[in-house]
Design a protein around this motif. Structure first.
Motif, PDB file in Angstrom:
ATOM      1  N   TYR A 273       0.713  -1.117   0.063  1.00  0.00           N
ATOM      2  CA  TYR A 273      -0.200  -0.234   0.235  1.00  0.00           C
ATOM      3  C   TYR A 273       1.164   0.959  -0.030  1.00  0.00           C
ATOM      4  O   TYR A 273       2.031   1.449   0.822  1.00  0.00           O
ATOM      5  CB  TYR A 273      -0.757   0.073   1.046  1.00  0.00           C
ATOM      6  CG  TYR A 273      -2.383  -1.091   1.165  1.00  0.00           C
ATOM      7  CD1 TYR A 273      -2.741  -0.389   0.522  1.00  0.00           C
ATOM      8  CD2 TYR A 273      -1.941  -2.459   1.906  1.00  0.00           C
ATOM      9  CE1 TYR A 273      -3.802  -1.323   0.718  1.00  0.00           C
ATOM     10  CE2 TYR A 273      -3.192  -3.692   1.926  1.00  0.00           C
ATOM     11  CZ  TYR A 273      -3.719  -2.576   1.148  1.00  0.00           C
ATOM     12  OH  TYR A 273      -5.417  -3.373   0.765  1.00  0.00           O
ATOM     13  N   GLN A 275       1.181   5.088   1.110  1.00  0.00           N
ATOM     14  CA  GLN A 275       0.434   6.032   1.578  1.00  0.00           C
ATOM     15  C   GLN A 275       1.053   7.396   2.241  1.00  0.00           C
ATOM     16  O   GLN A 275       2.146   6.973   1.134  1.00  0.00           O
ATOM     17  CB  GLN A 275       0.671   5.320   2.945  1.00  0.00           C
ATOM     18  CG  GLN A 275      -0.285   3.886   3.800  1.00  0.00           C
ATOM     19  CD  GLN A 275       0.057   3.652   4.633  1.00  0.00           C
ATOM     20  OE1 GLN A 275       0.498   3.525   5.281  1.00  0.00           O
ATOM     21  NE2 GLN A 275      -1.134   3.174   5.351  1.00  0.00           N
ATOM     22  N   GLN A 284      -3.124   8.304   5.271  1.00  0.00           N
ATOM     23  CA  GLN A 284      -3.643   7.446   3.834  1.00  0.00           C
ATOM     24  C   GLN A 284      -3.456   6.637   2.585  1.00  0.00           C
ATOM     25  O   GLN A 284      -2.886   7.031   1.964  1.00  0.00           O
ATOM     26  CB  GLN A 284      -4.715   8.716   3.143  1.00  0.00           C
ATOM     27  CG  GLN A 284      -3.910  10.121   2.333  1.00  0.00           C
ATOM     28  CD  GLN A 284      -5.303  10.966   1.570  1.00  0.00           C
ATOM     29  OE1 GLN A 284      -4.201  11.430   1.636  1.00  0.00           O
ATOM     30  NE2 GLN A 284      -5.868  10.342   0.620  1.00  0.00           N
ATOM     31  N   ASP A 285      -4.103   5.711   1.977  1.00  0.00           N
ATOM     32  CA  ASP A 285      -4.001   4.873   1.190  1.00  0.00           C
ATOM     33  C   ASP A 285      -4.078   5.309   0.529  1.00  0.00           C
ATOM     34  O   ASP A 285      -5.039   5.712  -0.394  1.00  0.00           O
ATOM     35  CB  ASP A 285      -4.457   4.052   1.366  1.00  0.00           C
ATOM     36  CG  ASP A 285      -4.071   2.759   2.665  1.00  0.00           C
ATOM     37  OD1 ASP A 285      -3.373   2.718   3.405  1.00  0.00           O
ATOM     38  OD2 ASP A 285      -5.094   1.780   2.645  1.00  0.00           O
ATOM     39  N   ALA A 287      -2.854   4.063  -3.173  1.00  0.00           N
ATOM     40  CA  ALA A 287      -2.865   3.066  -3.856  1.00  0.00           C
ATOM     41  C   ALA A 287      -2.605   1.971  -3.959  1.00  0.00           C
ATOM     42  O   ALA A 287      -1.469   1.414  -2.553  1.00  0.00           O
ATOM     43  CB  ALA A 287      -2.195   3.309  -5.175  1.00  0.00           C
ATOM     44  N   PHE A 288      -2.903   0.283  -4.381  1.00  0.00           N
ATOM     45  CA  PHE A 288      -1.555  -0.513  -3.950  1.00  0.00           C
ATOM     46  C   PHE A 288      -1.182  -1.545  -4.953  1.00  0.00           C
ATOM     47  O   PHE A 288      -1.846  -1.147  -6.122  1.00  0.00           O
ATOM     48  CB  PHE A 288      -3.073  -1.988  -3.478  1.00  0.00           C
ATOM     49  CG  PHE A 288      -2.671  -3.491  -2.943  1.00  0.00           C
ATOM     50  CD1 PHE A 288      -1.663  -3.142  -1.653  1.00  0.00           C
ATOM     51  CD2 PHE A 288      -2.234  -4.465  -4.430  1.00  0.00           C
ATOM     52  CE1 PHE A 288      -1.662  -4.020  -1.140  1.00  0.00           C
ATOM     53  CE2 PHE A 288      -1.869  -4.998  -3.900  1.00  0.00           C
ATOM     54  CZ  PHE A 288      -1.661  -6.031  -2.395  1.00  0.00           C
ATOM     55  N   GLU A 289      -0.037  -1.539  -5.198  1.00  0.00           N
ATOM     56  CA  GLU A 289       0.817  -2.612  -6.189  1.00  0.00           C
ATOM     57  C   GLU A 289       0.866  -4.103  -5.838  1.00  0.00           C
ATOM     58  O   GLU A 289       1.643  -4.289  -4.388  1.00  0.00           O
ATOM     59  CB  GLU A 289       2.128  -1.410  -5.952  1.00  0.00           C
ATOM     60  CG  GLU A 289       1.893  -0.395  -6.733  1.00  0.00           C
ATOM     61  CD  GLU A 289       1.827  -0.786  -7.830  1.00  0.00           C
ATOM     62  OE1 GLU A 289       2.433  -1.576  -8.399  1.00  0.00           O
ATOM     63  OE2 GLU A 289       1.358   0.423  -8.924  1.00  0.00           O
ATOM     64  N   SER A 290       0.722  -4.759  -6.430  1.00  0.00           N
ATOM     65  CA  SER A 290       0.548  -5.768  -6.013  1.00  0.00           C
ATOM     66  C   SER A 290       2.010  -6.727  -5.761  1.00  0.00           C
ATOM     67  O   SER A 290       2.329  -6.206  -6.613  1.00  0.00           O
ATOM     68  CB  SER A 290      -0.168  -6.909  -6.478  1.00  0.00           C
ATOM     69  OG  SER A 290      -1.349  -6.665  -6.996  1.00  0.00           O
ATOM     70  N   LYS A 318       3.271   0.686   3.191  1.00  0.00           N
ATOM     71  CA  LYS A 318       2.415  -0.505   4.225  1.00  0.00           C
ATOM     72  C   LYS A 318       2.545  -1.929   2.843  1.00  0.00           C
ATOM     73  O   LYS A 318       1.940  -2.519   1.968  1.00  0.00           O
ATOM     74  CB  LYS A 318       1.883  -0.153   4.684  1.00  0.00           C
ATOM     75  CG  LYS A 318       1.305  -1.529   5.560  1.00  0.00           C
ATOM     76  CD  LYS A 318      -0.687  -1.299   5.778  1.00  0.00           C
ATOM     77  CE  LYS A 318      -1.613  -2.101   6.725  1.00  0.00           C
ATOM     78  NZ  LYS A 318      -2.327  -1.998   7.197  1.00  0.00           N
ATOM     79  N   GLN A 319       3.699  -3.108   3.291  1.00  0.00           N
ATOM     80  CA  GLN A 319       4.104  -3.830   2.693  1.00  0.00           C
ATOM     81  C   GLN A 319       3.394  -5.597   3.626  1.00  0.00           C
ATOM     82  O   GLN A 319       3.277  -5.357   4.917  1.00  0.00           O
ATOM     83  CB  GLN A 319       5.621  -4.396   2.781  1.00  0.00           C
ATOM     84  CG  GLN A 319       5.864  -5.697   1.930  1.00  0.00           C
ATOM     85  CD  GLN A 319       5.810  -6.863   2.865  1.00  0.00           C
ATOM     86  OE1 GLN A 319       5.959  -7.127   3.783  1.00  0.00           O
ATOM     87  NE2 GLN A 319       4.769  -8.099   2.746  1.00  0.00           N
TER      88      GLN A 319
END
Length: 414
Positions: A273, A275, A284-285, A287-290, A318-319
């Motif tokens: 994530y 942040q 705040q989040d 985006a999310f990277e797979s 945030k892993q």
């Protein structure tokens, strides 16, 4: 034309796959007054932790097959077994992984003529290959032979690993057993009626190239007849980080703030994530990277923040692992942008600010904010001059909006 300066602070992390020492977190054992077909260690708790492993040892007699051992209904895997003179000692393991809460359940051995049962739980254990270096020392002595007063095994090991052993022994005149100096006696149980059977489990921190595990036998008479089996294994350590982050850095680019990070390896990595924070406290989040799951290959990641906040932009990762556990990267701070086409002067100023650009027609709006982000004044009259003479001395942020990006300049009013 001169270029205004971007203020950029980086905090980088360089992490390697460093071994973390194996740790024992619980142990227990039971014995009987007579041989039984079912033996139970009730409510054995494996505390919440990373990379957990359960090891059990069972002893039975009269040349029976090795018992089946379960934990919480799951069958444990047999590591090694040996029988000498009717005394069988068997070692088992069960990989438990990570869990957000402790696991409490019964350890149950089922078979014939079971006399002793013991167990030890560990964490920081390699989940793919939890043990190696196994070795056995069996002996059956009869007639005029003399049973030795000690039993030893040498177990191949390494630093941060832990050696665990188990011994089952029955001999005429035996009054007790004790682990040798340097190793910790974790479990000792006794079958109290004839024949008396002792079972012990012990541990010792790993060391290269091997560790010697020795048990001493206390006797009231010369041991003329007896049998014992000692097993030793090396519990392999895990790594410190499921994800080894080589670096996390950021820079201002034409279209926003670019974040770059690299992993040296990943284990069960669900992803990251991204942040952001204005003050480094509330996050705040964005985006999310797979992630790449599990890999020993280096992987590079990039993400661009196109919707910047005025002034300070703090970032962190945030892993998150597949099991839901997580950890944070170091924090980076990017202030302003790379003003490679706009020059603002003089700075500090006592009144008027002037601005120049290779393409002044691209400027759409100019705004001035205080350090708390409050808008103080703005204009769409783009004529190369912006006055702040009426404002008190202090620090301000000047925002120049163009048709393709925003430029920030920290202004000192004298």
């Amino acid at each position: 034309m001169k270029k205004s300066t971007t203020i950029l602070m980086l905090l980088m992390m360089s992490s390697h796959l460093v071994a973390q020492a194996v740790v024992i977190n619980n142990r227990a054992g039971v014995g009987t007054t007579t041989s039984v077909s079912v033996m139970t260690i009730s409510s054995f708790q494996v505390p919440a932790n990373n990379n957990r492993l359960l090891v059990a040892c069972a002893v039975n007699t009269v040349n029976q097959n090795a018992p089946s051992v379960t934990y919480d209904g799951t069958t444990m895997t047999q590591i090694m077994t040996d029988v000498e003179g009717g005394l069988r000692t068997t070692l088992y393991y069960l990989v438990l992984g990570s869990n957000a809460s402790a696991t409490t359940a019964n350890i149950v051995a089922s078979g014939l003529n079971i006399t002793n049962l013991g167990a030890i739980s560990f964490h920081n254990v390699n989940q793919g290959t939890p043990y190696d270096g196994q070795t056995t020392n069996p002996l059956f002595a009869t007639g005029m032979a003399t049973v030795p007063t000690t039993s030893s095994v040498n177990v191949a090991s390494s630093s941060n690993d832990m050696v665990c052993d188990c011994i089952g022994i029955n001999a005429n005149g035996l009054t007790g057993i004790a682990a040798n100096a340097g190793q910790t006696q974790e479990v000792q149980t006794t079958k109290t009626n004839s024949p008396v059977v002792y079972m012990g489990m012990s541990s010792q921190s790993g060391a290269s190239p091997n560790v010697n595990m020795t048990w001493n036998f206390s006797t009231g008479t010369t041991l003329g007849t007896g049998q014992f089996v000692q097993h030793g294994i090396n519990i392999r350590s895990s790594t410190t980080l499921p994800v080894a982050l080589t670096y996390f850095k950021g820079q201002a680019i034409k279209n926003g703030n670019q974040l770059l990070w690299q992993t040296a390896s990943e284990h069960n990595n669900k992803g990251f994530y991204i942040q952001r924070s204005k003050d480094g406290v509330k996050w705040q989040d964005l985006a999310f990277e797979s992630g790449k799951g599990t890999t020993l290959m280096a992987n590079n990641y990039e993400w661009v923040d196109n919707d910047l906040m005025l002034g300070y932009n703090y970032y962190r990762l945030k892993q998150v692992d597949n099991d839901g556990s997580f950890k944070f990267s170091p924090v980076i701070l990017i202030i302003g942008g790379k003003n490679d086409k706009i020059l603002v002067y003089p700075n500090p100023t006592s009144g008027d600010l002037f601005y120049e650009s290779d393409d002044l027609k691209s400027v759409e709006r100019i705004q001035l904010y205080d350090t708390m982000g409050k808008l103080l004044q703005e204009t769409t009259n783009i004529n190369g001059k912006f006055s702040i003479a009426h404002l008190p001395s202090g620090l301000y942020w000047l925002l120049i909006k163009t048709n393709n990006r925003n430029f920030y300049e920290r202004i000192v009013k004298q």
